[in-house]
Design a protein around this motif. Structure first.
Motif, mmCIF file in Angstrom:
data_model
loop_
_atom_site.group_PDB
_atom_site.id
_atom_site.type_symbol
_atom_site.label_atom_id
_atom_site.label_comp_id
_atom_site.label_asym_id
_atom_site.label_seq_id
_atom_site.Cartn_x
_atom_site.Cartn_y
_atom_site.Cartn_z
ATOM 1 N N UNK A 31 40.776 41.740 34.374
ATOM 2 C CA UNK A 31 40.581 41.122 35.675
ATOM 3 C C UNK A 31 41.638 41.511 36.677
ATOM 4 N N UNK A 32 41.450 41.020 37.909
ATOM 5 C CA UNK A 32 42.342 41.334 39.022
ATOM 6 C C UNK A 32 42.673 40.073 39.797
ATOM 7 N N UNK A 33 43.767 40.150 40.548
ATOM 8 C CA UNK A 33 44.182 39.078 41.446
ATOM 9 C C UNK A 33 44.621 39.708 42.749
ATOM 10 N N UNK A 34 44.108 39.218 43.868
ATOM 11 C CA UNK A 34 44.491 39.735 45.187
ATOM 12 C C UNK A 34 45.104 38.608 46.010
ATOM 13 N N UNK A 35 45.220 38.833 47.327
ATOM 14 C CA UNK A 35 45.945 37.901 48.174
ATOM 15 C C UNK A 35 45.255 36.573 48.420
ATOM 16 N N UNK A 36 43.934 36.532 48.297
ATOM 17 C CA UNK A 36 43.194 35.277 48.468
ATOM 18 C C UNK A 36 41.913 35.343 47.642
ATOM 19 N N UNK A 37 41.208 34.228 47.556
ATOM 20 C CA UNK A 37 40.026 34.140 46.698
ATOM 21 C C UNK A 37 38.944 35.126 47.119
ATOM 22 N N UNK A 38 38.769 35.285 48.429
ATOM 23 C CA UNK A 38 37.719 36.175 48.926
ATOM 24 C C UNK A 38 38.007 37.624 48.555
ATOM 25 N N UNK A 39 39.243 38.087 48.793
ATOM 26 C CA UNK A 39 39.580 39.478 48.485
ATOM 27 C C UNK A 39 39.629 39.713 46.978
ATOM 28 N N UNK A 40 40.012 38.683 46.213
ATOM 29 C CA UNK A 40 40.006 38.824 44.753
ATOM 30 C C UNK A 40 38.589 39.018 44.235
ATOM 31 N N UNK A 41 37.668 38.207 44.723
ATOM 32 C CA UNK A 41 36.289 38.321 44.286
ATOM 33 C C UNK A 41 35.681 39.653 44.719
ATOM 34 N N UNK A 42 35.988 40.070 45.936
ATOM 35 C CA UNK A 42 35.475 41.358 46.416
ATOM 36 C C UNK A 42 36.035 42.496 45.565
ATOM 37 N N UNK A 43 37.318 42.419 45.212
ATOM 38 C CA UNK A 43 37.927 43.446 44.379
ATOM 39 C C UNK A 43 37.347 43.468 42.980
ATOM 40 N N UNK A 44 37.139 42.288 42.414
ATOM 41 C CA UNK A 44 36.566 42.206 41.065
ATOM 42 C C UNK A 44 35.166 42.798 41.034
ATOM 43 N N UNK A 45 34.392 42.556 42.079
ATOM 44 C CA UNK A 45 33.036 43.110 42.155
ATOM 45 C C UNK A 45 33.079 44.622 42.312
ATOM 46 N N UNK A 46 33.921 45.100 43.217
ATOM 47 C CA UNK A 46 34.026 46.533 43.487
ATOM 48 C C UNK A 46 34.502 47.301 42.253
ATOM 49 N N UNK A 47 35.435 46.706 41.508
ATOM 50 C CA UNK A 47 36.048 47.396 40.377
ATOM 51 C C UNK A 47 35.362 47.089 39.044
ATOM 52 N N UNK A 48 34.351 46.235 39.087
ATOM 53 C CA UNK A 48 33.544 45.933 37.897
ATOM 54 C C UNK A 48 34.399 45.383 36.750
ATOM 55 N N UNK A 49 35.237 44.402 37.081
ATOM 56 C CA UNK A 49 36.023 43.734 36.047
ATOM 57 C C UNK A 49 35.417 42.368 35.753
ATOM 58 N N UNK A 50 35.769 41.825 34.588
ATOM 59 C CA UNK A 50 35.164 40.571 34.141
ATOM 60 C C UNK A 50 35.670 39.363 34.907
ATOM 61 N N UNK A 51 36.941 39.401 35.308
ATOM 62 C CA UNK A 51 37.597 38.183 35.773
ATOM 63 C C UNK A 51 38.192 38.345 37.159
ATOM 64 N N UNK A 52 37.893 37.408 38.030
ATOM 65 C CA UNK A 52 38.575 37.288 39.313
ATOM 66 C C UNK A 52 39.555 36.127 39.170
ATOM 67 N N UNK A 53 40.815 36.436 38.920
ATOM 68 C CA UNK A 53 41.798 35.385 38.657
ATOM 69 C C UNK A 53 42.059 34.558 39.907
ATOM 70 N N UNK A 54 42.296 33.281 39.686
ATOM 71 C CA UNK A 54 42.551 32.369 40.801
ATOM 72 C C UNK A 54 44.025 32.257 41.146
ATOM 73 N N UNK A 55 44.902 32.633 40.189
ATOM 74 C CA UNK A 55 46.342 32.495 40.420
ATOM 75 C C UNK A 55 47.117 33.337 39.418
ATOM 76 N N UNK A 56 48.395 33.515 39.697
ATOM 77 C CA UNK A 56 49.273 34.201 38.759
ATOM 78 C C UNK A 56 49.421 33.375 37.484
ATOM 79 N N UNK A 57 49.451 32.065 37.628
ATOM 80 C CA UNK A 57 49.533 31.194 36.449
ATOM 81 C C UNK A 57 48.384 31.467 35.481
ATOM 82 N N UNK A 58 47.201 31.695 36.025
ATOM 83 C CA UNK A 58 46.033 31.942 35.182
ATOM 84 C C UNK A 58 46.190 33.241 34.389
ATOM 85 N N UNK A 59 46.774 34.258 35.012
ATOM 86 C CA UNK A 59 47.049 35.502 34.290
ATOM 87 C C UNK A 59 48.068 35.246 33.184
ATOM 88 N N UNK A 60 49.120 34.524 33.514
ATOM 89 C CA UNK A 60 50.178 34.240 32.535
ATOM 90 C C UNK A 60 49.641 33.470 31.331
#
Length: 378
Positions: A31-60
């Protein structure tokens, strides 16, 4: 410890390069994490990853993720890397590692304490012909290096309407062209030559004093002529001229510019010794020029069968099949992941310690330009 999967922070130009290059190593990008929820979701869709992370804590907290690649704006690196190391994640961080050598040193110590694999993404070391140049110098082909000239020139910020987050000091730090691309050139020269920078004299230039900032979002290397804009006074460097002294007495003259029309991404250097010279240009990455005094010069073409073992390891295609920018990331990542999988520390790629060395040099460059004086590297 085998890598389960990777996560990437940042979905812009470089974040996308990281995702694509990670996949080429065979590692799964969860998955990926970007600067906000909208850009994270757009990035996850564009890059075909499973997860659009909501925060750094979620990655950790994600136990599937073994390694995290940090490609966020510079000002976020220190806190993000610190949190990731504390959470037990191996980290590959884009340069600069932090905004100061002091912050970078703290991350080096934390990485040592945790025993985690860490890398600073000086990917441009991993052109095959750069590794071959290092080998040729180490085997004394040109003698001890004594003079270096080089430049890193781009043109993507030539116009006053060109804009990117790197122009904002609160996101990128005090330096811009030097921190963004000059750091790559200085690192590459040091890697190839084995020379250690001892002093710097720098003249930083703000050649576009006022820029027209779009009020909407802008991606790296894009020009948008339709956005409503506001005038912003600039303070960071568009270009720089820098003199380097090395600990063995060698000298270098280098030029950094992001306002050189027609130069898209030219890393160019020439290293001279008493017995010859070597030259490389990233816009023609398949060749290494070998200069002689008393006989014809030579051009060595990339061919894995003709390269030294370490250089051949960074060449993924046969001779005549051009490799470039994206393969440099793959070459770096493969070595990082090998250490993670084997529980080793091979010193075959730039670590956080190299990131701190770079910060010490760029900190000195900033001080030198302010004081119009030579500054010793701490």
């Amino acid at each position: 410890m085998k890598i389960n999967s990777a996560a990437v922070i940042g979905t812009g130009f470089i974040g996308t390069v990281h995702v694509e290059s990670i996949r080429r190593t065979g590692v799964h990008v969860k998955g990926v994490l970007a600067g906000n929820a909208q850009s994270t979701q757009a990035g996850a869709t564009k890059l075909h990853v499973d997860k659009a992370y909501e925060s750094l804590d979620q990655i950790c907290e994600d136990k599937d993720v073994s390694v995290v690649h940090v490609t966020s704006p510079n000002a976020l690196h220190y806190e993000q890397v610190k949190q990731l190391l504390t959470a037990g994640k191996h980290v590959v961080c884009e340069k600069p590692l932090a905004l100061s050598a002091k912050e970078g040193s703290e991350l080096v110590e934390l990485a040592k304490k945790t025993g985690l694999v860490n890398a600073t993404c000086f990917n441009t070391r991993f052109y095959p012909m750069v590794h071959e140049a290092k080998h040729l110098i180490s085997t004394n082909l040109i003698g001890a290096p004594r003079y270096v000239k080089g430049h890193y020139h781009q043109d993507w910020l030539t116009l006053d309407t060109d804009w990117n987050w790197r122009l904002e000091s609160e996101k990128a730090g005090e330096l811009r062209a030097v921190a963004d691309i000059g750091s790559h050139l200085i690192d590459q020269i040091g890697f190839v030559s084995g020379l250690k920078v001892s002093e710097v004299f720098a003249d930083l230039h703000t050649l576009v004093p006022v820029r027209q900032k779009p009020t909407g979002p802008v991606q790296t290397f894009t020009i948008d002529s339709t956005s409503v804009r506001e005038s912003v006074t600039m303070s960071s460097d568009d270009a720089a001229g820098i003199l380097l002294r090395f600990s063995n007495g060698a000298r270098a003259t280098i030029s950094i510019s992001q306002v050189s029309s027609g130069r898209k991404n030219s890393i160019n250097w020439e290293i001279s010794g008493p017995d010859g010279s070597l030259a490389f240009d990233s816009e023609n990455p398949e060749q290494l020029w070998i200069g002689h005094r008393g006989r014809a010069n030579e051009v060595l073409h990339k061919d894995p069968g003709m390269l030294s073992p370490d250089a051949a390891r960074t060449a993924f295609y046969p001779g005549g099949h051009v490799e470039g920018f994206s393969e440099t990331f793959r070459g770096l990542f493969e070595r990082v992941y090998e250490d993670i999988n084997n529980g080793t520390q091979s010193n075959s790629y730039p670590t956080f310690a190299d990131g701190v060395k770079s910060l010490e040099i760029t900190d000195a460059i900033a001080q030198s330009s302010k004081n119009s004086a030579w500054v010793k590297i701490s």
